[in-house]
Design a protein around this motif. Structure first.
Motif, PDB file in Angstrom:
ATOM      1  N   GLN A 106       3.660   4.599  16.852  1.00  0.00           N
ATOM      2  CA  GLN A 106       2.876   5.589  16.114  1.00  0.00           C
ATOM      3  C   GLN A 106       2.595   5.123  14.688  1.00  0.00           C
ATOM      4  N   ILE A 107       3.584   4.512  14.046  1.00  0.00           N
ATOM      5  CA  ILE A 107       3.408   4.014  12.673  1.00  0.00           C
ATOM      6  C   ILE A 107       2.303   2.959  12.628  1.00  0.00           C
ATOM      7  N   ARG A 108       2.256   2.107  13.644  1.00  0.00           N
ATOM      8  CA  ARG A 108       1.208   1.074  13.697  1.00  0.00           C
ATOM      9  C   ARG A 108      -0.176   1.710  13.809  1.00  0.00           C
ATOM     10  N   ALA A 109      -0.273   2.744  14.615  1.00  0.00           N
ATOM     11  CA  ALA A 109      -1.568   3.413  14.778  1.00  0.00           C
ATOM     12  C   ALA A 109      -2.031   4.020  13.461  1.00  0.00           C
ATOM     13  N   TRP A 110      -1.122   4.692  12.755  1.00  0.00           N
ATOM     14  CA  TRP A 110      -1.480   5.274  11.458  1.00  0.00           C
ATOM     15  C   TRP A 110      -1.825   4.183  10.449  1.00  0.00           C
ATOM     16  N   ALA A 111      -1.055   3.089  10.474  1.00  0.00           N
ATOM     17  CA  ALA A 111      -1.281   1.994   9.525  1.00  0.00           C
ATOM     18  C   ALA A 111      -2.672   1.396   9.699  1.00  0.00           C
ATOM     19  N   HIS A 112      -3.105   1.223  10.945  1.00  0.00           N
ATOM     20  CA  HIS A 112      -4.452   0.684  11.209  1.00  0.00           C
ATOM     21  C   HIS A 112      -5.517   1.598  10.617  1.00  0.00           C
TER      22      HIS A 112
ATOM     23  N   VAL B 265      18.203   0.818   5.030  1.00  0.00           N
ATOM     24  CA  VAL B 265      18.731   0.347   6.311  1.00  0.00           C
ATOM     25  C   VAL B 265      17.741  -0.596   7.003  1.00  0.00           C
ATOM     26  N   SER B 266      16.452  -0.301   6.870  1.00  0.00           N
ATOM     27  CA  SER B 266      15.411  -1.127   7.479  1.00  0.00           C
ATOM     28  C   SER B 266      14.263  -1.308   6.487  1.00  0.00           C
ATOM     29  N   VAL B 267      13.461  -2.341   6.721  1.00  0.00           N
ATOM     30  CA  VAL B 267      12.269  -2.583   5.899  1.00  0.00           C
ATOM     31  C   VAL B 267      11.050  -2.657   6.822  1.00  0.00           C
ATOM     32  N   ILE B 268      10.107  -1.769   6.584  1.00  0.00           N
ATOM     33  CA  ILE B 268       8.824  -1.826   7.293  1.00  0.00           C
ATOM     34  C   ILE B 268       7.908  -2.742   6.492  1.00  0.00           C
ATOM     35  N   THR B 269       7.385  -3.769   7.123  1.00  0.00           N
ATOM     36  CA  THR B 269       6.478  -4.697   6.435  1.00  0.00           C
ATOM     37  C   THR B 269       5.048  -4.452   6.906  1.00  0.00           C
ATOM     38  N   ALA B 270       4.117  -4.693   5.998  1.00  0.00           N
ATOM     39  CA  ALA B 270       2.704  -4.420   6.301  1.00  0.00           C
ATOM     40  C   ALA B 270       1.831  -5.564   5.812  1.00  0.00           C
ATOM     41  N   ARG B 271       0.733  -5.751   6.509  1.00  0.00           N
ATOM     42  CA  ARG B 271      -0.233  -6.799   6.184  1.00  0.00           C
ATOM     43  C   ARG B 271      -1.596  -6.148   5.997  1.00  0.00           C
ATOM     44  N   MET B 272      -2.276  -6.466   4.895  1.00  0.00           N
ATOM     45  CA  MET B 272      -3.596  -5.898   4.645  1.00  0.00           C
ATOM     46  C   MET B 272      -4.582  -7.014   4.302  1.00  0.00           C
ATOM     47  N   PRO B 273      -5.572  -7.282   5.158  1.00  0.00           N
ATOM     48  CA  PRO B 273      -6.545  -8.339   4.860  1.00  0.00           C
ATOM     49  C   PRO B 273      -7.383  -7.990   3.638  1.00  0.00           C
TER      50      PRO B 273
ATOM     51  N   VAL C  37       9.514  11.722  11.530  1.00  0.00           N
ATOM     52  CA  VAL C  37      10.984  11.613  11.539  1.00  0.00           C
ATOM     53  C   VAL C  37      11.668  12.648  10.662  1.00  0.00           C
ATOM     54  N   GLY C  38      10.890  13.416   9.921  1.00  0.00           N
ATOM     55  CA  GLY C  38      11.477  14.357   8.977  1.00  0.00           C
ATOM     56  C   GLY C  38      11.661  13.692   7.617  1.00  0.00           C
ATOM     57  N   PRO C  39      12.174  14.434   6.623  1.00  0.00           N
ATOM     58  CA  PRO C  39      12.370  13.872   5.285  1.00  0.00           C
ATOM     59  C   PRO C  39      13.255  12.620   5.328  1.00  0.00           C
ATOM     60  N   PHE C  40      12.851  11.593   4.604  1.00  0.00           N
ATOM     61  CA  PHE C  40      13.648  10.355   4.588  1.00  0.00           C
ATOM     62  C   PHE C  40      13.535   9.692   3.222  1.00  0.00           C
ATOM     63  N   GLY C  41      14.537   8.908   2.872  1.00  0.00           N
ATOM     64  CA  GLY C  41      14.516   8.159   1.623  1.00  0.00           C
ATOM     65  C   GLY C  41      13.697   6.897   1.781  1.00  0.00           C
ATOM     66  N   HIS C  42      12.855   6.606   0.794  1.00  0.00           N
ATOM     67  CA  HIS C  42      12.025   5.414   0.902  1.00  0.00           C
ATOM     68  C   HIS C  42      11.514   4.991  -0.476  1.00  0.00           C
ATOM     69  N   ARG C  43      10.997   3.759  -0.512  1.00  0.00           N
ATOM     70  CA  ARG C  43      10.317   3.244  -1.699  1.00  0.00           C
ATOM     71  C   ARG C  43       9.322   2.200  -1.239  1.00  0.00           C
ATOM     72  N   VAL C  44       8.124   2.231  -1.794  1.00  0.00           N
ATOM     73  CA  VAL C  44       7.078   1.289  -1.371  1.00  0.00           C
ATOM     74  C   VAL C  44       6.893   0.194  -2.416  1.00  0.00           C
ATOM     75  N   PHE C  45       6.537  -0.988  -1.931  1.00  0.00           N
ATOM     76  CA  PHE C  45       6.345  -2.141  -2.805  1.00  0.00           C
ATOM     77  C   PHE C  45       5.130  -2.950  -2.364  1.00  0.00           C
TER      78      PHE C  45
ATOM     79  N   GLN D  23       2.100   4.648   0.568  1.00  0.00           N
ATOM     80  CA  GLN D  23       2.637   5.986   0.315  1.00  0.00           C
ATOM     81  C   GLN D  23       2.021   7.010   1.273  1.00  0.00           C
ATOM     82  N   LYS D  24       0.725   6.857   1.541  1.00  0.00           N
ATOM     83  CA  LYS D  24       0.086   7.743   2.518  1.00  0.00           C
ATOM     84  C   LYS D  24       0.714   7.555   3.894  1.00  0.00           C
ATOM     85  N   LEU D  25       1.059   6.311   4.213  1.00  0.00           N
ATOM     86  CA  LEU D  25       1.720   6.048   5.487  1.00  0.00           C
ATOM     87  C   LEU D  25       3.087   6.732   5.527  1.00  0.00           C
ATOM     88  N   CYS D  26       3.793   6.698   4.404  1.00  0.00           N
ATOM     89  CA  CYS D  26       5.100   7.373   4.333  1.00  0.00           C
ATOM     90  C   CYS D  26       4.957   8.878   4.575  1.00  0.00           C
ATOM     91  N   ASP D  27       3.892   9.451   4.060  1.00  0.00           N
ATOM     92  CA  ASP D  27       3.662  10.892   4.270  1.00  0.00           C
ATOM     93  C   ASP D  27       3.503  11.193   5.757  1.00  0.00           C
TER      94      ASP D  27
END
Length: 358
Positions: free
Chosen positions: A10-16, A70-78, A132-140, A122-126
């Protein structure tokens, strides 16, 4: 599918939908990367990037940078503009044979990617919070002590090319990286194998020979570092090697065979801004500070000030002067003379060097 697999799907679909081309997941144990990183620092290859030392090993320890990670979600943007021609590599390399034309790195011709990538992460985090419900995160995105390329390669975004950048078989290297540090567990995605083979095109083409070994760049010799990160004089022995590069350098990417698969962006923010593309050096050198600030508003070139802008162009003008015919040399010298008494010692020094080239 378990929850983690369903979530990533689902995260991949939103990210696209947000303009990201690929999503991966990495764990937070980067201890195996620490020795090489520490050796790179010990060798001084980071130049004046003192923040690399100041942040210590937070760069290789995500859970220390953001406690609870605990985990790192990585993203690629052309980032290749939407109207990029199929033969863009040849076109970009052709610019290097026109000494009077200013060359600005491709990524820097649109809006500042830091804000664009982080805003969309940040929009993806929203959206993820809905899942998953409220979660701790930070984007870079190139915005904190994060070992971006290591995280990207571990999570399957690509492999580390010999130019040290992340390379993908279906996207080349013309993309920005971003990360989301999260406080819940996701199953890591598999890394991919390297496919550079015996090719050394990027090493061979580097004008300043900054790639001192496969995957190892001495920033102190890199044109991107010299024109952007470096605040002082450009070493005199490197100036003749910089050609007409005035902000960044793409030579190791435009020569890379894998970049024939580079993807174009869907995001208008990364479209080229005409005042920066195909412009004559003398025209850009004539910009006063007000014009510089106006023309670079919202773009990454604002990272350097007007003083360093003039420093970089003065070097390029000096290199052009060496190759110019008599008529063109008069135009170039007149442009340089207009700044010979500039209030900045840095500008004066580089102008004097440029004038001495002929």
């Amino acid at each position: 599918m378990n929850d983690s697999s369903q979530w990533i799907h689902q995260i991949r679909a939103w990210a696209h939908e947000l303009g990201f081309s690929h999503i991966g997941v990495s764990g937070v144990d980067l201890s195996s990367a620490e020795p090489q990183f520490l050796q790179w620092l010990a060798n001084g290859y980071h130049g004046d990037l003192h923040y690399m030392e100041r942040h210590g090993l937070k760069r290789t320890r995500p859970a220390e940078l953001v406690p609870g990670t605990v985990s790192v979600i990585t993203a690629r943007m052309p980032y290749l503009p939407r109207d990029t021609a199929p033969d863009w590599q040849e076109r970009e390399r052709a610019r290097l044979s026109r000494p009077d034309e200013a060359v600005v790195s491709l990524y820097a011709r649109g809006r500042d990617y830091h804000k664009v990538v982080r805003g969309r992460l940040q929009k993806l985090c929203d959206r993820i919070e809905e899942l998953v419900g409220p979660f701790g995160h930070r984007v870079f995105s190139d915005s904190a002590p994060v070992l971006e390329k290591e995280l990207a390669s571990r999570s399957g975004q690509g492999w580390r090319g010999k130019h040290s950048l992340v390379l993908s078989r279906d996207a080349g290297s013309m993309f920005f990286l971003g990360e989301i540090y999260v406080d819940f567990a996701l199953e890591p995605t598999e890394p991919v194998s390297a496919h550079c083979g015996t090719c050394t095109a990027c090493i061979d083409v580097c004008p300043t020979q900054a790639i001192i070994a496969p995957g190892v760049v001495d920033a102190r010799r890199c044109i991107s570092y010299l024109t952007i990160e470096n605040h002082g004089p450009i070493p005199e022995e490197l100036r003749p090697l910089m050609g007409n590069h005035i902000y960044g350098c793409d030579d190791c990417q435009t020569i890379c065979p894998w970049n024939k698969y580079a993807q174009t962006t869907e995001i208008p923010d990364f479209d080229e801004r005409s005042p920066l593309v195909g412009r004559q050096l003398v025209d850009l050198f004539a910009w006063d500070e007000e014009t510089f600030l106006k023309r670079t508003e919202g773009g990454p070139i604002r990272r350097i000030n007007h003083e360093r802008w003039l420093r970089n162009i003065a070097v390029a003008l000096g290199n052009a002067l060496r190759e110019a015919d008599d008529e063109q040399a008069q135009v170039l010298r007149a442009a340089l003379q207009s700044r010979a008494d500039h209030e900045s010692p840095l500008v004066r020094e580089h102008v004097a060097w440029a004038l001495a080239q002929r």
